[in-house]
Design a protein around this motif. Structure first.
Motif, PDB file in Angstrom:
ATOM      1  N   SER A 133      44.412  37.848  41.444  1.00  0.00           N
ATOM      2  CA  SER A 133      45.110  38.555  40.382  1.00  0.00           C
ATOM      3  C   SER A 133      45.062  40.051  40.652  1.00  0.00           C
ATOM      4  O   SER A 133      43.991  40.632  40.807  1.00  0.00           O
ATOM      5  N   GLY A 134      46.237  40.691  40.751  1.00  0.00           N
ATOM      6  CA  GLY A 134      46.274  42.124  41.029  1.00  0.00           C
ATOM      7  C   GLY A 134      47.701  42.642  41.037  1.00  0.00           C
ATOM      8  O   GLY A 134      48.653  41.915  40.727  1.00  0.00           O
ATOM      9  N   LYS A 135      47.855  43.908  41.439  1.00  0.00           N
ATOM     10  CA  LYS A 135      49.161  44.563  41.442  1.00  0.00           C
ATOM     11  C   LYS A 135      49.751  44.518  42.847  1.00  0.00           C
ATOM     12  O   LYS A 135      49.095  44.842  43.829  1.00  0.00           O
ATOM     13  N   VAL A 136      51.031  44.120  42.936  1.00  0.00           N
ATOM     14  CA  VAL A 136      51.710  44.018  44.228  1.00  0.00           C
ATOM     15  C   VAL A 136      52.083  45.421  44.713  1.00  0.00           C
ATOM     16  O   VAL A 136      52.699  46.207  43.990  1.00  0.00           O
ATOM     17  N   THR A 137      51.684  45.744  45.955  1.00  0.00           N
ATOM     18  CA  THR A 137      52.020  47.037  46.554  1.00  0.00           C
ATOM     19  C   THR A 137      52.781  46.805  47.854  1.00  0.00           C
ATOM     20  O   THR A 137      52.871  45.682  48.343  1.00  0.00           O
ATOM     21  N   SER A 138      53.309  47.872  48.390  1.00  0.00           N
ATOM     22  CA  SER A 138      54.056  47.782  49.649  1.00  0.00           C
ATOM     23  C   SER A 138      53.459  48.763  50.657  1.00  0.00           C
ATOM     24  O   SER A 138      53.206  49.927  50.328  1.00  0.00           O
ATOM     25  N   PHE A 139      53.201  48.277  51.885  1.00  0.00           N
ATOM     26  CA  PHE A 139      52.691  49.138  52.949  1.00  0.00           C
ATOM     27  C   PHE A 139      53.494  48.845  54.208  1.00  0.00           C
ATOM     28  O   PHE A 139      53.539  47.718  54.689  1.00  0.00           O
ATOM     29  N   GLN A 142      55.896  45.994  53.909  1.00  0.00           N
ATOM     30  CA  GLN A 142      55.384  44.645  53.710  1.00  0.00           C
ATOM     31  C   GLN A 142      54.621  44.568  52.385  1.00  0.00           C
ATOM     32  O   GLN A 142      53.790  45.426  52.082  1.00  0.00           O
ATOM     33  N   LEU A 143      54.931  43.541  51.588  1.00  0.00           N
ATOM     34  CA  LEU A 143      54.242  43.383  50.306  1.00  0.00           C
ATOM     35  C   LEU A 143      52.817  42.895  50.515  1.00  0.00           C
ATOM     36  O   LEU A 143      52.527  42.160  51.460  1.00  0.00           O
ATOM     37  N   GLY A 144      51.940  43.287  49.608  1.00  0.00           N
ATOM     38  CA  GLY A 144      50.554  42.841  49.701  1.00  0.00           C
ATOM     39  C   GLY A 144      49.794  43.150  48.428  1.00  0.00           C
ATOM     40  O   GLY A 144      50.327  43.715  47.467  1.00  0.00           O
ATOM     41  N   LEU A 145      48.539  42.753  48.401  1.00  0.00           N
ATOM     42  CA  LEU A 145      47.638  43.069  47.289  1.00  0.00           C
ATOM     43  C   LEU A 145      46.461  43.869  47.843  1.00  0.00           C
ATOM     44  O   LEU A 145      46.000  43.606  48.956  1.00  0.00           O
ATOM     45  N   THR A 146      45.960  44.824  47.067  1.00  0.00           N
ATOM     46  CA  THR A 146      44.802  45.619  47.471  1.00  0.00           C
ATOM     47  C   THR A 146      43.716  45.482  46.422  1.00  0.00           C
ATOM     48  O   THR A 146      43.936  45.735  45.238  1.00  0.00           O
ATOM     49  N   ASN A 147      42.529  45.050  46.871  1.00  0.00           N
ATOM     50  CA  ASN A 147      41.354  44.871  45.995  1.00  0.00           C
ATOM     51  C   ASN A 147      41.670  44.070  44.733  1.00  0.00           C
ATOM     52  O   ASN A 147      41.289  44.457  43.625  1.00  0.00           O
ATOM     53  N   PRO A 148      42.374  42.924  44.848  1.00  0.00           N
ATOM     54  CA  PRO A 148      42.637  42.139  43.635  1.00  0.00           C
ATOM     55  C   PRO A 148      41.367  41.423  43.163  1.00  0.00           C
ATOM     56  O   PRO A 148      40.422  41.235  43.934  1.00  0.00           O
ATOM     57  N   ASP A 149      41.355  41.031  41.890  1.00  0.00           N
ATOM     58  CA  ASP A 149      40.317  40.115  41.421  1.00  0.00           C
ATOM     59  C   ASP A 149      40.608  38.751  42.042  1.00  0.00           C
ATOM     60  O   ASP A 149      41.768  38.384  42.250  1.00  0.00           O
ATOM     61  N   PHE A 150      39.530  38.022  42.318  1.00  0.00           N
ATOM     62  CA  PHE A 150      39.794  36.660  42.819  1.00  0.00           C
ATOM     63  C   PHE A 150      38.711  35.721  42.309  1.00  0.00           C
ATOM     64  O   PHE A 150      37.612  36.135  41.922  1.00  0.00           O
ATOM     65  N   LEU A 151      39.065  34.435  42.293  1.00  0.00           N
ATOM     66  CA  LEU A 151      38.180  33.401  41.796  1.00  0.00           C
ATOM     67  C   LEU A 151      38.292  32.199  42.734  1.00  0.00           C
ATOM     68  O   LEU A 151      39.383  31.670  42.947  1.00  0.00           O
ATOM     69  N   ILE A 152      37.174  31.795  43.334  1.00  0.00           N
ATOM     70  CA  ILE A 152      37.177  30.624  44.211  1.00  0.00           C
ATOM     71  C   ILE A 152      37.404  29.380  43.362  1.00  0.00           C
ATOM     72  O   ILE A 152      36.727  29.163  42.361  1.00  0.00           O
ATOM     73  N   LEU A 153      38.374  28.552  43.756  1.00  0.00           N
ATOM     74  CA  LEU A 153      38.732  27.379  42.960  1.00  0.00           C
ATOM     75  C   LEU A 153      38.247  26.072  43.567  1.00  0.00           C
ATOM     76  O   LEU A 153      38.391  25.015  42.958  1.00  0.00           O
TER      77      LEU A 153
END
Length: 757
Positions: A133-139, A142-153
């Motif tokens: 879960s996080g904000k989509v950025t572009s570098f 190319q789209l990506g996520l930087t330092n998103p929250d995550f949860l192992i499922l």
């Protein structure tokens, strides 16, 4: 009453799991883990497939890790962990979005980057499935996520088996405050076991039945189940509302009980005289008190005349005239035969108060006897200074004057708290800048009085109403909102050196312009010297949001800046001097006297000038590395200029890049001079910290669900209920569950912190 809650955790989840929880979370009881609430919830029904990620929007997706690699950054310290993930079909229904099933689409891939991401490096291993879960950025396009929250499922206890797809899509996922070695999903798994093995039905309810019915609260057992294992968002919301109010009620009941205890104490009434020192002072006052000063003064006079101790918080902006209000209260006590002690946090401020009060008293400041008249010369009061660095003979004389009653007003630092210091009849304690003192120090001074003394706590750091109701709930609050006439506006500018390095020369040229116009300049640094970690106020040394590079950045120090400015061409010939806490006291006094007398034109200082320093000719303040100070501290510092009717200017200098989180604090300070607006913003940015403990910022709050800024309505309702409950039953004999909750929630150390008296 709380046998189930007090049980050792291993009795309900087994020795092995209990040992892991104790090691990583420090929790050892059933209650500790039951009240380890999720910090937020994610909903599986709000998932976005990688192929449909929108730029600059917050998204949640489930994906499987294809690869993970970690490398050192070139331009700065630290590492970057790059994780490549792919859409994951997973269990049926897990990727439902808006009722549509995305199975069958070509899986997309995405790069997710973590800066200094130890947790990501160790947990996001190849093949693992996780929710991001996080904000989509572009570098680089190319789209990506930087330092998103995550949860192992992989081990999510709620996605095993053939669960109904629609139900799973709506079921929230609790996200717990986790550690690197104990992820949220493992905590969730242990708590699921605890909910099955604990006798929740036996738990007592601290909220009185009438209040719980009025609020339509869930039963305690249901609330515990639904806050940890909700099936819908409404479940956890109702559970949170219940526990949030319960928390507010326990806290407010503790404060109401404390107020009742204070009201039951017997103090010496200090009634005003019509022909005493206070009357003479008012008659000779060279200025007119503001409406606020008059109103607050009247309130204090009335409370001092009672035989129960006054316990009042007086807050007001820098320069609002709190000291005059306090002095009038002290004179009333002296008139009534008592003594007043003013406790200041620094020797510089104590000396300032001593000089200022004697100057304000004029001929009324003399060697008169306590509460009496100097022979043939009308009423007067002796004002005595007592600090730790005074020469032995002077200190002994000051102690003798306090003990004998010769000194009517004693002004001092922590030296007043010494066991060797005593008073003849201490009637009023005034604590200046309360945030610099702990309750133990105030209690040490209270213990020197024959009967409980009256207490006036002053602060120039505005306190939001909800914080005052919560943290200072046993003190009545008065506020001075208007500034005395003659105070000029202060203009504040953010000076960003990252984008404008050439502005350094302009800063010192600007300082020279002020000096050439006959004015004076402060330059404030966060450090004394190269070997120093910083001369910060308590709780301000490490503002939140510092990354590793920022915290190791070389900061401006007094010694280095003095050396630089002595060689600065635009300041050639300008008399300047350093001032900081490690200097010899005589040198500090001499330096401040030189600056006050306008012999020193530019003062390079640490935050020792933050409070109380009053030089009317100072019009410019330059704060170097301003991002290393808290917002309330910056507001206090800039209040040192513009005090003599001349417009003041404050320059907040920072080397941080635009957009850095710490620059937001500086922008907020530059945008307003309203201290109450800033105090609200400061609390939002710094987090509440442990508002019932000693730490002043950051960290995990003692409060679990209650947020003093966000839940004013809850606090106000709980305060009203608490006052009614304690008013009818001061000992809470008819509310044993509530009394027990207070004892458990507010251990002796925390309740002592509430004792602002």
């Amino acid at each position: 009453m709380n046998a189930e809650l007090d049980l050792a955790l291993e009795r309900r989840i087994g020795k092995r799991s209990a040992a892991v929880i104790e090691k990583h979370l420090g929790i050892t009881t059933v209650e500790g883990l039951l009240t380890y609430f999720p910090r937020r919830y994610l909903t599986r029904g709000e998932l976005t497939p990688i192929s449909e990620l929108p730029l600059d929007e917050e998204v949640t997706l489930i994906a499987r890790v294809l690869s993970s690699s970690t490398r050192h950054m070139q331009a700065r310290r630290g590492t970057i962990t790059d994780v490549i993930v792919s859409d994951d079909d997973g269990q049926q229904g897990l990727r439902l979005v808006g009722g549509r099933d995305f199975r069958g689409k070509v899986p997309g891939t995405l790069k997710i980057s973590f800066f200094n991401g130890y947790k990501a490096k160790t947990e996001l291993l190849q093949g693992r499935r996780a929710l991001f879960s996080g904000k989509v950025t572009s570098f680089k396009g190319q789209l990506g996520l930087t330092n998103p929250d995550f949860l192992i499922l992989d081990d999510d206890p709620f996605v095993q088996g053939d669960a109904d797809a629609g139900r799973l899509a709506a079921m929230p996922i609790p996200v717990y405050p986790a550690t690197a070695k104990l992820p949220s999903w493992k905590i969730q798994k242990v708590i699921a076991t605890l909910l099955e093995t604990t006798d929740l039905g036996s738990l007592a309810d601290p909220v009185p039945e009438a209040v719980a019915t009025r609020e339509a609260f869930l039963p305690v057992a249901d609330a515990y189940r639904l806050i940890h294992a909700p099936e819908t968002a409404a479940d956890w919301q109702r559970a949170r509302e219940r526990f949030r109010f319960q928390e507010a009620l326990v806290l407010q009941s503790a404060l109401a009980r404390r107020r009742a205890q204070l009201a039951a104490e017997e103090a010496t009434a200090r009634r005003p005289l019509s022909d005493g020192i206070l009357a003479a002072f008012d008659q000779n006052l060279p200025f007119t008190l503001t409406g606020g000063q008059t109103a607050v003064g009247s309130t204090l006079a009335g409370e001092l005349a009672q035989d129960t101790p006054m316990n009042r918080l007086l807050q007001g902006e820098v320069g609002s005239g709190k000291t005059v209000v306090a002095l009038r209260a002290m004179l009333q006590v002296v008139d009534a035969g008592g003594q007043a002690a003013l406790l200041a946090p620094t020797e510089v401020l104590a000396a300032q108060h001593y000089d200022s009060i004697r100057r304000t008293l004029g001929p009324l400041s003399g060697d008169g006897l306590l509460g009496g008249l100097a022979a043939g010369s009308g009423p007067s009061v002796q004002v005595t200074l007592l600090t730790g660095s005074m020469p032995t003979a002077a200190r002994k004389q000051a102690m003798l004057d306090a003990a004998s009653g010769t000194a009517g007003i004693v002004i001092g630092t922590h030296a007043l708290l010494s066991d060797t210091v005593s008073f003849y009849d201490l009637g009023l304690i005034v604590v200046d800048e309360q945030h610099r003192f702990g309750v133990e120090q105030r209690d040490a001074l209270r213990a020197k009085a024959r009967k409980p003394p009256h207490l006036l706590v002053m602060t120039a750091t505005p306190i939001p109403r909800t914080v005052a109701m919560t943290v200072f709930g046993d003190l009545e609050t008065s506020t001075l909102e208007e500034l005395p006439k003659g105070r000029a506006p202060i203009t504040t500018h953010l000076v960003g050196l990252a984008e404008n390095p050439g502005w350094v020369a302009r800063i010192w040229a600007r300082a020279r312009e002020e000096i050439n116009a006959g004015h004076q300049v402060y330059v404030v640094c966060p450090k004394i010297g190269a070997d120093d970690d910083g001369d910060f106020s308590p709780g301000e040394a490490e503002p939140p949001g510092l990354d590793a590079e920022e915290s190791q950045r070389e900061l401006a120090s007094v010694t280095a800046v003095v050396e630089h400015l002595q060689a600065e061409p635009s300041l050639a010939g300008v008399p300047l001097a350093p001032l900081h806490g490690r200097q010899d006291p005589d040198l500090k006094t001499e330096t401040m006297a030189g600056f006050t007398a306008n012999r020193i034109k530019l003062l390079v200082s640490t935050t020792v000038i933050e409070v109380g320093v009053d030089v009317h000719n100072a019009t410019l303040m330059v704060i170097l590395d301003a991002d290393r100070f808290g917002m309330s501290q910056l507001h206090q510092l800039r209040g040192r200029v513009g005090r003599g009717g001349l417009p003041g200017t404050c320059l907040l200098v920072t080397a941080l890049e635009p957009g850095h989180p710490s620059r937001r604090r500086l922008e907020a300070v530059a945008a307003t001079t309203d201290g109450f607006v800033l105090s609200q913003e400061d609390l939002k940015l710094r987090r509440e910290g442990d508002i019932l403990g000693a730490s002043q910022s950051g960290g995990r709050s003692t409060l679990k669900l209650l947020r003093v800024l966000d839940h004013e309505d809850v606090i106000a309702r709980a305060r009203e209920d608490a006052q009614a409950i304690v008013g009818a039953d001061p000992l809470l004999a008819g509310h044993p569950e509530l009394a027990d909750a207070i004892e458990k929630y507010l251990n002796p150390e925390k309740e002592a912190f509430l004792e602002r008296g």
